[in-house]
Each structure stands twice: as C-alpha cells, then as structure tokens.
Scaffold this motif. Sequence first.
Motif, PDB file in Angstrom:
ATOM      1  N   TYR A 110       0.838  -1.208   0.000  1.00  0.00           N
ATOM      2  CA  TYR A 110       0.000   0.000   0.000  1.00  0.00           C
ATOM      3  C   TYR A 110       0.868   1.251   0.000  1.00  0.00           C
ATOM      4  O   TYR A 110       0.646   2.185  -0.790  1.00  0.00           O
ATOM      5  N   ASN A 111       1.866   1.277   0.875  1.00  0.00           N
ATOM      6  CA  ASN A 111       2.708   2.470   0.987  1.00  0.00           C
ATOM      7  C   ASN A 111       3.623   2.673  -0.220  1.00  0.00           C
ATOM      8  O   ASN A 111       3.922   3.808  -0.588  1.00  0.00           O
TER       9      ASN A 111
ATOM     10  N   LYS B 244       1.236   4.243  -2.692  1.00  0.00           N
ATOM     11  CA  LYS B 244       0.805   5.547  -2.199  1.00  0.00           C
ATOM     12  C   LYS B 244       1.890   6.603  -2.407  1.00  0.00           C
ATOM     13  O   LYS B 244       1.613   7.715  -2.899  1.00  0.00           O
ATOM     14  N   THR B 245       3.116   6.262  -2.066  1.00  0.00           N
ATOM     15  CA  THR B 245       4.218   7.220  -2.233  1.00  0.00           C
ATOM     16  C   THR B 245       4.450   7.538  -3.697  1.00  0.00           C
ATOM     17  O   THR B 245       4.681   8.695  -4.064  1.00  0.00           O
TER      18      THR B 245
ATOM     19  N   GLU C 207       1.464   9.877  -4.741  1.00  0.00           N
ATOM     20  CA  GLU C 207       1.422  11.159  -4.042  1.00  0.00           C
ATOM     21  C   GLU C 207       2.558  12.077  -4.475  1.00  0.00           C
ATOM     22  O   GLU C 207       2.452  13.300  -4.371  1.00  0.00           O
TER      23      GLU C 207
ATOM     24  N   TYR D 261      -5.233   0.742  -1.906  1.00  0.00           N
ATOM     25  CA  TYR D 261      -4.976   2.152  -2.203  1.00  0.00           C
ATOM     26  C   TYR D 261      -5.854   2.628  -3.363  1.00  0.00           C
ATOM     27  O   TYR D 261      -6.468   3.704  -3.288  1.00  0.00           O
TER      28      TYR D 261
ATOM     29  N   GLN E 257      -8.879   5.556  -3.553  1.00  0.00           N
ATOM     30  CA  GLN E 257      -8.845   6.661  -4.505  1.00  0.00           C
ATOM     31  C   GLN E 257     -10.007   6.628  -5.498  1.00  0.00           C
ATOM     32  O   GLN E 257     -10.125   7.509  -6.354  1.00  0.00           O
TER      33      GLN E 257
END
Length: 335
Positions: free
Chosen positions: A282-283, A286-287, A290, A325, A329
Amino acid sequence: MKNEALFIKVALLFCFMTGCSFMNEQQEISKPATTLIQRQLTSEGQDLNNRMLIIGTGDMTGVYFSLGQRLSNMYEKYNGAVSGTQVTQASIENTELVSRHRAEIGFTTVDVLDLPETDKSKLRALTALYSNYVQIVTTKQNDIHSLEDLVGKRISVGTAGSGTRLIAERILLESDLPTDQLNLSYLSFSQSAEALRNGTIDAAFFSSGIPNNEIAFISNQTELTFIPIPGDIIERLQKQYGVYTHNEIPRDTYRGMKKNVQTISIKNVLVTYKEMSDPHAYNLVKTLYEHLPELQHTHPAASDISINEATKQVPLDFHPGAMNYFTEQGIIENQ
C-alpha cells in the motif's frame, strides 16, 4: 527489529565504503541477507521505515534505471526505507529476481508475464506504468529502410533477459526473414548505440520509453533512419499475444526525424512478490502517486503514468495492498 535495522545500515555503509554501490553495480544479495529482507518486508507495519528495498531496473542508460533511482530516493525520503537499485538485463531478469525475493520491486513489460519461465503465482502487480516503444534504428549511410533490408545485416536484438530481445525476436520471426541470413548480436542499449556509431553493427532494436537517451545522443551525431513495423506484422502479434498496441514514434522524438514511424508499444508494470505485506505494498503505491510529479520530472516517458490507468492492461493479479490504495482513490470503481 532495531538490531536488524542497525545491521542493515552497517552492511550498506560497508558496501559504499568498499565500492559495491547499489546505484552503480549489479548486486548479488546473499541468502542470509535475502532472508532478513523477506522477513522485514512481509512483517506487519504501517510504514517502510528502516526496511530494505531493492529495485530491479535495467541498463544504466535506460528509463528503468533512471526511474528506479528516483523511486529509491522517494522511498528513502518519504518512507524512511533503506533503498537501492540493481542494474539488470531488465524485464525477464527483474521478474526472476522478484519471484526469488532477490529484489522487492521490479520493472517489466507485460509481454514477459506470460512466458513459460515466468512464475506468475509468485508475483503481484503494484501498478501499470508508461509504455515502451519498439524502435528499430540504423544510420542513414546503411541504406536500410524496411525489415526486408535487414537480410545479411548485423543486428543487435538486446541482451538475454531483456524485453527488447523478446519483442525483437518475435518481430523477426513474424517477418519470415531467413534466420540463417541474419547476423544477430545481443547488446545492451549503450553497447548497441556505440556499435551503431562505430559501424560494427548495421541496425539495433530498442524497446524503451521515449525518448531513449542513447538514441537521442547518437541522433545529435549522425543522421538516423527508423525502420517501421508493417501493419500485418503488428496485427499478427496483437492476435497471437494480446498485449501489443499499434502506435507511432512521433516525428519530434529525435533530431532529424521527418515523419512519424509506425511501431508497437508495450505497457510496463511495477511488480513485487506475493508475500509482500499489505501495508508495505500500500505504501509503495501511495508514495509513488502522491509524489508522481517527481518521477515524471525524471524522464518524459513517466508523463504517461496515470492513476486512472493503474490497473489496466496488466495480465497479472494485483497485490491486495495496492488494490486497497486504488479503492480508496476511487479507481477500482472506474475500471
């Protein structure tokens, strides 16, 4: 866990002091280190702080490498990861490294995912990326204008383990050219460009985002010719494999181009292994999204990366963490 993180940082520091840079050389990670990395990346946790991330890229002059380096910097900057890139032969090798837990993330073209040697059960997609364009390049002095003109010529089709070699061999097979009259060599992007410059090969296949840095460089030194892929070959490849798209290399891509060149494109995807924990996957995604402008600033090809296209044209199961994620969104509902 703190002791493990300290061990990793000390090991990395030793590597940098002794010259085994993650950014500049291909690394072979020992089995104990791989086990430690696997334990960290499959453990539960909300971020990537002090986690080791190895990103499988490609030739140091290619788009995979430049984007991989930027991603590595982003994961260190925003997630506190201990991250590095690994120079590889690109797509096929990257899927192998990831499936064996020798790398946490890898770039690959989607046509590689359906090869018999690719174990899709061990891989999961994180996100679709941009597309590679097949670019068949020669110098004007060679007087080569079509695939038929390649008979009797010296041709680089890319290195073993690369998506370039895979698509080059598929195109040549569909062209029905006499294989015993093709003088093939297996060179990297940088080697192919140098060989074109010094005349030791007559033509070269490149499968990459556009513009390709090596092609751009030699186009400033000598006049190039780009060989189009005939429509009937494109149609047969589409029918047989289902992952290739009819496309064109725009005439403003390289210096000296006078018209668009018909070719095929192949979607790229970022993959990880099945055992990656949901929070970590997920991270990672996400990074990336973003801070997508940072990635797009690295190379023009990345401008085609869009969250709205993140789950399209990928023949591989997505990691649940990535899907979490995209669901947040609102992307999954739009597919």
